[in-house]
Design a protein around this motif. Structure first.
Motif, PDB file in Angstrom:
ATOM      1  N   SER A   2       0.757  -1.212   0.044  1.00 38.18           N
ATOM      2  CA  SER A   2      -0.059   0.009   0.101  1.00 38.18           C
ATOM      3  C   SER A   2       0.879   1.323   0.020  1.00 38.18           C
ATOM      4  CB  SER A   2      -0.832  -0.149   1.289  1.00 38.18           C
ATOM      5  OG  SER A   2      -1.642  -1.191   1.337  1.00 38.18           O
ATOM      6  N   THR A   3       0.065   2.431  -0.301  1.00 43.20           N
ATOM      7  CA  THR A   3       0.892   3.741  -0.168  1.00 43.20           C
ATOM      8  C   THR A   3       1.358   4.178   1.249  1.00 43.20           C
ATOM      9  OG1 THR A   3      -0.328   4.423  -2.341  1.00 43.20           O
ATOM     10  CG2 THR A   3       0.721   6.124  -0.989  1.00 43.20           C
ATOM     11  N   PRO A   4       2.331   4.389   1.269  1.00 48.12           N
ATOM     12  CA  PRO A   4       2.921   4.878   2.867  1.00 48.12           C
ATOM     13  C   PRO A   4       2.336   5.832   3.271  1.00 48.12           C
ATOM     14  CG  PRO A   4       4.929   4.892   1.117  1.00 48.12           C
ATOM     15  CD  PRO A   4       3.655   4.535   0.540  1.00 48.12           C
ATOM     16  N   ILE A   5       2.005   6.441   4.487  1.00 41.93           N
ATOM     17  CA  ILE A   5       1.699   7.533   5.126  1.00 41.93           C
ATOM     18  C   ILE A   5       3.164   8.263   5.941  1.00 41.93           C
ATOM     19  CG2 ILE A   5       0.445   8.601   6.847  1.00 41.93           C
ATOM     20  CD1 ILE A   5      -1.417   5.736   6.575  1.00 41.93           C
ATOM     21  N   TYR A   6       3.464   9.321   5.433  1.00 40.32           N
ATOM     22  CA  TYR A   6       4.313   9.906   6.324  1.00 40.32           C
ATOM     23  C   TYR A   6       4.068  10.958   7.157  1.00 40.32           C
ATOM     24  CZ  TYR A   6       7.581   8.269   2.408  1.00 40.32           C
ATOM     25  OH  TYR A   6       8.322   7.380   1.351  1.00 40.32           O
ATOM     26  N   ILE A   7       4.743  10.945   8.448  1.00 37.77           N
ATOM     27  CA  ILE A   7       4.461  12.023   9.347  1.00 37.77           C
ATOM     28  C   ILE A   7       5.972  12.545   9.647  1.00 37.77           C
ATOM     29  CG2 ILE A   7       3.880  12.247  11.962  1.00 37.77           C
ATOM     30  CD1 ILE A   7       2.377   9.515  11.967  1.00 37.77           C
ATOM     31  N   THR A   8       5.876  13.815   8.943  1.00 37.98           N
ATOM     32  CA  THR A   8       7.190  14.394   8.723  1.00 37.98           C
ATOM     33  C   THR A   8       7.262  15.627   9.700  1.00 37.98           C
ATOM     34  OG1 THR A   8       6.156  15.712   6.996  1.00 37.98           O
ATOM     35  CG2 THR A   8       7.348  14.101   6.451  1.00 37.98           C
ATOM     36  N   ASP A   9       6.040  16.248  10.385  1.00 36.01           N
ATOM     37  CA  ASP A   9       5.984  17.234  11.271  1.00 36.01           C
ATOM     38  C   ASP A   9       6.244  16.835  12.655  1.00 36.01           C
ATOM     39  OD1 ASP A   9       5.804  19.650  12.581  1.00 36.01           O
ATOM     40  OD2 ASP A   9       3.958  20.266  11.728  1.00 36.01           O
ATOM     41  N   LEU A  10       7.506  16.811  13.262  1.00 35.57           N
ATOM     42  CA  LEU A  10       7.291  16.216  14.544  1.00 35.57           C
ATOM     43  C   LEU A  10       7.251  17.265  15.536  1.00 35.57           C
ATOM     44  CD1 LEU A  10       8.198  13.749  13.041  1.00 35.57           C
ATOM     45  CD2 LEU A  10       9.993  13.162  14.511  1.00 35.57           C
ATOM     46  N   SER A  11       7.009  18.414  15.420  1.00 42.29           N
ATOM     47  CA  SER A  11       6.802  19.514  16.060  1.00 42.29           C
ATOM     48  C   SER A  11       5.351  19.464  16.638  1.00 42.29           C
ATOM     49  CB  SER A  11       6.772  21.032  15.409  1.00 42.29           C
ATOM     50  OG  SER A  11       5.641  21.227  14.632  1.00 42.29           O
ATOM     51  N   LEU A  63       0.198   8.744  16.310  1.00 34.86           N
ATOM     52  CA  LEU A  63       0.141   8.345  15.035  1.00 34.86           C
ATOM     53  C   LEU A  63      -1.188   8.222  14.148  1.00 34.86           C
ATOM     54  CD1 LEU A  63       2.516   5.043  15.758  1.00 34.86           C
ATOM     55  CD2 LEU A  63       3.230   7.148  14.879  1.00 34.86           C
ATOM     56  N   GLY A  64      -2.370   8.131  14.818  1.00 39.21           N
ATOM     57  CA  GLY A  64      -3.576   8.252  14.233  1.00 39.21           C
ATOM     58  C   GLY A  64      -3.740   7.143  13.309  1.00 39.21           C
ATOM     59  N   ALA A  65      -3.042   6.007  13.569  1.00 33.51           N
ATOM     60  CA  ALA A  65      -3.141   4.461  12.606  1.00 33.51           C
ATOM     61  C   ALA A  65      -3.955   3.419  13.189  1.00 33.51           C
ATOM     62  CB  ALA A  65      -1.858   4.272  12.002  1.00 33.51           C
ATOM     63  N   SER A  66      -4.635   2.610  12.293  1.00 28.94           N
ATOM     64  CA  SER A  66      -5.073   1.484  13.133  1.00 28.94           C
ATOM     65  C   SER A  66      -4.847   0.206  12.035  1.00 28.94           C
ATOM     66  CB  SER A  66      -6.786   1.581  13.115  1.00 28.94           C
ATOM     67  OG  SER A  66      -7.117   1.863  11.751  1.00 28.94           O
ATOM     68  N   GLY A  67      -4.731  -0.802  12.559  1.00 33.21           N
ATOM     69  CA  GLY A  67      -4.559  -2.070  11.853  1.00 33.21           C
ATOM     70  C   GLY A  67      -2.870  -2.087  11.805  1.00 33.21           C
ATOM     71  N   TRP A  68      -2.567  -3.157  10.886  1.00 28.43           N
ATOM     72  CA  TRP A  68      -1.079  -3.720  10.689  1.00 28.43           C
ATOM     73  C   TRP A  68      -0.335  -2.678   9.938  1.00 28.43           C
ATOM     74  CZ3 TRP A  68       1.762  -7.086  13.412  1.00 28.43           C
ATOM     75  CH2 TRP A  68       1.073  -7.867  14.364  1.00 28.43           C
ATOM     76  N   HIS A  69       0.853  -2.458  10.212  1.00 29.16           N
ATOM     77  CA  HIS A  69       1.629  -1.318   9.276  1.00 29.16           C
ATOM     78  C   HIS A  69       3.110  -1.851   9.557  1.00 29.16           C
ATOM     79  CE1 HIS A  69      -1.856   0.965   9.594  1.00 29.16           C
ATOM     80  NE2 HIS A  69      -1.481   1.990   8.755  1.00 29.16           N
ATOM     81  N   GLU A 123      16.817   6.042   6.348  1.00 30.47           N
ATOM     82  CA  GLU A 123      15.445   5.189   6.703  1.00 30.47           C
ATOM     83  C   GLU A 123      15.698   3.823   7.025  1.00 30.47           C
ATOM     84  OE1 GLU A 123      11.859   6.216   4.350  1.00 30.47           O
ATOM     85  OE2 GLU A 123      12.215   3.986   3.688  1.00 30.47           O
ATOM     86  N   THR A 124      15.158   3.263   8.074  1.00 30.80           N
ATOM     87  CA  THR A 124      15.156   1.982   8.471  1.00 30.80           C
ATOM     88  C   THR A 124      13.961   1.193   8.904  1.00 30.80           C
ATOM     89  OG1 THR A 124      16.580   0.256  10.073  1.00 30.80           O
ATOM     90  CG2 THR A 124      15.637   2.460  11.033  1.00 30.80           C
ATOM     91  N   LEU A 125      13.699   0.100   8.466  1.00 34.41           N
ATOM     92  CA  LEU A 125      12.528  -0.591   8.594  1.00 34.41           C
ATOM     93  C   LEU A 125      12.684  -1.198  10.233  1.00 34.41           C
ATOM     94  CD1 LEU A 125       9.810  -2.102   8.272  1.00 34.41           C
ATOM     95  CD2 LEU A 125      11.249  -4.002   7.411  1.00 34.41           C
ATOM     96  N   TRP A 126      11.821  -0.520  11.083  1.00 39.13           N
ATOM     97  CA  TRP A 126      11.855  -0.758  12.477  1.00 39.13           C
ATOM     98  C   TRP A 126      11.150  -2.102  12.931  1.00 39.13           C
ATOM     99  CZ3 TRP A 126       8.209   1.327  16.586  1.00 39.13           C
ATOM    100  CH2 TRP A 126       8.564   1.185  17.761  1.00 39.13           C
ATOM    101  N   ARG A 127       9.931  -2.145  12.471  1.00 31.31           N
ATOM    102  CA  ARG A 127       9.187  -3.375  12.999  1.00 31.31           C
ATOM    103  C   ARG A 127       7.896  -3.458  12.215  1.00 31.31           C
ATOM    104  NH1 ARG A 127       7.082  -2.100  18.957  1.00 31.31           N
ATOM    105  NH2 ARG A 127       5.890  -4.092  18.649  1.00 31.31           N
ATOM    106  N   THR A 128       7.078  -4.486  12.412  1.00 33.79           N
ATOM    107  CA  THR A 128       5.552  -4.425  11.942  1.00 33.79           C
ATOM    108  C   THR A 128       4.863  -4.537  13.133  1.00 33.79           C
ATOM    109  OG1 THR A 128       5.819  -6.777  11.696  1.00 33.79           O
ATOM    110  CG2 THR A 128       5.980  -5.608   9.767  1.00 33.79           C
ATOM    111  N   ALA A 129       3.690  -4.038  13.264  1.00 40.04           N
ATOM    112  CA  ALA A 129       2.912  -3.883  14.594  1.00 40.04           C
ATOM    113  C   ALA A 129       1.255  -3.335  14.142  1.00 40.04           C
ATOM    114  CB  ALA A 129       3.171  -3.084  15.500  1.00 40.04           C
ATOM    115  N   ASP A 130       0.481  -3.942  14.990  1.00 39.41           N
ATOM    116  CA  ASP A 130      -0.915  -3.563  14.751  1.00 39.41           C
ATOM    117  C   ASP A 130      -0.794  -2.010  15.844  1.00 39.41           C
ATOM    118  OD1 ASP A 130      -3.534  -3.016  14.988  1.00 39.41           O
ATOM    119  OD2 ASP A 130      -4.195  -4.853  15.960  1.00 39.41           O
ATOM    120  N   LEU A 131      -1.214  -1.026  14.850  1.00 43.58           N
ATOM    121  CA  LEU A 131      -1.179   0.159  15.351  1.00 43.58           C
ATOM    122  C   LEU A 131      -2.292   0.975  16.071  1.00 43.58           C
ATOM    123  CD1 LEU A 131       1.274   2.043  12.587  1.00 43.58           C
ATOM    124  CD2 LEU A 131       1.888   1.046  15.124  1.00 43.58           C
ATOM    125  N   THR A 132      -3.320   0.118  15.976  1.00 40.62           N
ATOM    126  CA  THR A 132      -4.778   0.328  16.505  1.00 40.62           C
ATOM    127  C   THR A 132      -4.393   0.946  18.050  1.00 40.62           C
ATOM    128  OG1 THR A 132      -5.573  -1.100  15.259  1.00 40.62           O
ATOM    129  CG2 THR A 132      -6.927  -0.330  17.142  1.00 40.62           C
TER     130      THR A 132
END
Length: 577
Positions: A2-11, A63-69, A123-132
């Motif tokens: 799927s198309t990735p979601i970027y969170i780039t504003d860490l302020s 993160l505002g995400a749900s499901g596996w990512h 950029e490194t792949l950290w892990r997969t997880a259910d982010l719900t």
């Protein structure tokens, strides 16, 4: 995928009071950044940056995400990649996870695709997880730790790639099961002063990355001969008095003293946590002597100090800083330390015969017994003489027999079996030269497994040739098949991309390895894109049909600017330094 979601504003991290556009004590610096287009994506946002001097608190990113990512992290190493560490966890995790830079050097194979400078993000792949219902917590290691005092921490962005049902099915093929538990993790550092653990939970950070992987056994160094990394009634816990000049050991001593004041026995904490995470814990001893001055006091345990007559002696009669296993009293002290660790609940014990040689030389009683039998002249003896090498080996085999007897005694009393597995060096001749008769240990039932480590020592008294781990595994395979003792291959180099780990695993299993071992696991687990693959290499049936595409687990993104400054290498760095 799927198309990735970027969170780039860490302020937008919280609390806001922990963020500042300037360098400020107790705050993360927030810097604007912009990248060039890379793989069709151009990023811009606000990154976090800090070091030990500003000592910021943990912050939380929604993160505002749900499901596996699949969760990727983007970092700015600047010009200090080897000093970069961040601690992260999802809000549902019990402990933080340390993430370090994944640069390599020529001795690792020089995988330049992982080398990063100030003009790039990593950029490194950290892990997969259910982010719900989960968010990301970002922290720095304790500023007291040696690896953090001059280290840096950043986070530029988080990339979340949703996993489809097909993606998730591929990932689930690599979930651990009893048949894939073929990996041994070797933790030689015994926490050290690098991270300066201050609590039980901090100690858990050494164990938790091994959970839910193909690792079955953790070999953890809890003593160097009779200098222990826990409060001991047999040996002597590392103390600042004897470790003052060695920065790492001095830090270890202070950590141990603080833990003891808090009522924490590091050995028992490690054992309990390993068991709680489904791991077998083997207490490991590195039978080493002191370092050369000015660090000589650091390795001087009580037996070494009090009984100088027990030291190894060179062919010309000079004492060297190693205790000799030719003396029954030396073997007994070593076994007593291991007995104490087994009685504390360790599943097994281990000796590191891949480092810290020699263990027997020309001292009494070794030389006298040999001379009487062979009529040899010490001054004229060739130190590679096979009879002499086998004579030296007889003392290490005596240790192995005595250790097995004591562990069986402890096991009968506790109604369980205490495992034994040792690390051994190189090929048959290099082992024998240093007194390691691995085949005898196997055939006498003195070990449950052996780990073959690459031969890499300064002393090479015999002709060169194929000293590969593959050759060593093939040499031990007949005895392993005859006895049922397992042979593990230590995977080297320690730093290499996931696809190289996969290639090494194929070669080592093809040579006859029952499983793989990872020396210095404490550094490997922090290199996340590599660990994502190497932690799953017990899946032997999938090695030639790996279900995941390893491309993209690590990437470099070209920067355009950071903090308003252009990062083109033609106009930065050496031109304005």
């Amino acid at each position: 995928m799927s198309t990735p979601i970027y969170i780039t504003d860490l302020s937008c991290c919280e609390p806001k009071s922990a963020l500042s556009p300037e360098a400020r004590k107790g705050c993360w610096s927030v810097w604007d950044y912009e990248t060039h287009e890379h793989r069709g994506v151009r990023l811009g946002g606000k990154m976090l940056y800090a070091n030990a001097q500003v000592e910021p608190p943990p912050v939380t990113l929604r993160l505002g995400a749900s499901g596996w990512h699949a969760v990727y992290l983007g970092f700015y190493y600047a010009d200090f990649p080897n000093s970069h560490t961040v601690r992260v966890r999802l809000t549902g995790d019990p402990t933080f996870d340390r993430v370090q830079a994944e640069t390599t050097s020529p001795k690792d194979g020089n995988h330049t695709e992982q080398n990063v400078h100030y003009g790039l993000l990593a950029e490194t792949l950290w892990r997969t997880a259910d982010l719900t219902g989960q968010d990301l917590v970002i922290s720095r290691p304790s500023r007291r730790g040696l690896l953090a005092q001059h280290g840096y921490t950043s986070l530029a962005y988080v990339k979340l790639t949703p996993l489809s049902d097909v993606d998730l099915a591929q990932h689930r093929k690599l979930m651990p099961s009893p048949r894939t538990k073929r990996l041994i993790a070797v933790f030689d550092g015994a926490f050290g002063g690098g991270w300066w653990p201050e609590s039980r939970e901090d100690l858990y950070e050494d164990i938790d990355p091994l959970a839910d992987t193909d690792v079955e056994v953790l070999l953890c160094t809890m003593a160097r001969f009779d200098v222990t990394y826990y409060p001991s009634k047999v040996g002597e816990m590392r103390s600042l008095k004897r470790a003052f000049y060695h920065p790492e050991y001095a830090a270890q001593a202070q950590v141990l003293a603080e833990m003891q004041k808090k009522g924490l026995d590091t050995l028992r904490v490690y054992i309990d946590r390993a068991h709680g995470r489904g791991l077998k814990f083997y207490a490991t001893n590195r039978p080493a002597g002191p370092h050369p001055p000015p660090f000589h006091l650091t390795g001087e345990g009580p037996l070494y100090r009090k009984r100088p007559e027990f030291r190894c002696v060179t062919q010309d009669g000079q004492a060297v800083p190693h205790l000799s296993l030719a003396f029954p009293e030396v073997r007994r002290r070593l076994i007593d330390v291991l007995r104490e660790q087994a009685e504390a609940g360790a599943d097994g014990v281990s000796l590191m015969f891949n480092r810290s040689h020699p263990w027997v030389l020309f001292e009494e009683p070794a030389w006298t017994a040999f001379a009487e039998k062979h009529g040899a002249d010490r001054a004229k003896l060739d130190p590679t003489d096979e009879a002499w090498c086998r004579h030296k080996a007889s003392y290490l085999t005596a240790l192995a027999r005595e250790l097995r007897e004591v562990m069986d005694e402890v096991g009968r009393r506790q109604v369980r079996r205490i495992g034994i597995g040792h690390m051994v060096m190189g090929t048959a001749w290099s082992r024998l030269y240093f007194g390691i008769d691995a085949e005898a240990w196997m055939r006498e039932g003195l070990v449950d497994f052996l780990i073959v480590h690459p031969y890499n020592y300064h002393e090479r008294p015999f002709p060169g040739g194929d000293e590969s781990v593959e050759r060593a595994v093939r040499e031990l395979r007949p005895a392993a098949d005859e006895t049922g003792v397992k042979v593990y291959a230590d995977v080297y180099p320690r730093r290499m991309p996931g696809y190289v780990y996969l290639d090494r695993a194929r070669a080592l299993y093809a040579a006859g390895a029952d499983g793989l071992a990872y020396w210095d696991i404490e550094t490997r687990v922090n290199r996340k894109s590599e660990w994502f693959t190497s932690s799953r290499l017990g899946h032997v049936d999938l090695l030639n049909d790996w279900p995941l595409d390893l491309r993209g687990h690590f990437d470099r993104i070209p920067l355009k600017s950071v903090a308003g400054m252009v990062t083109d290498r033609a106009y930065s760095g050496h031109t304005n330094g």
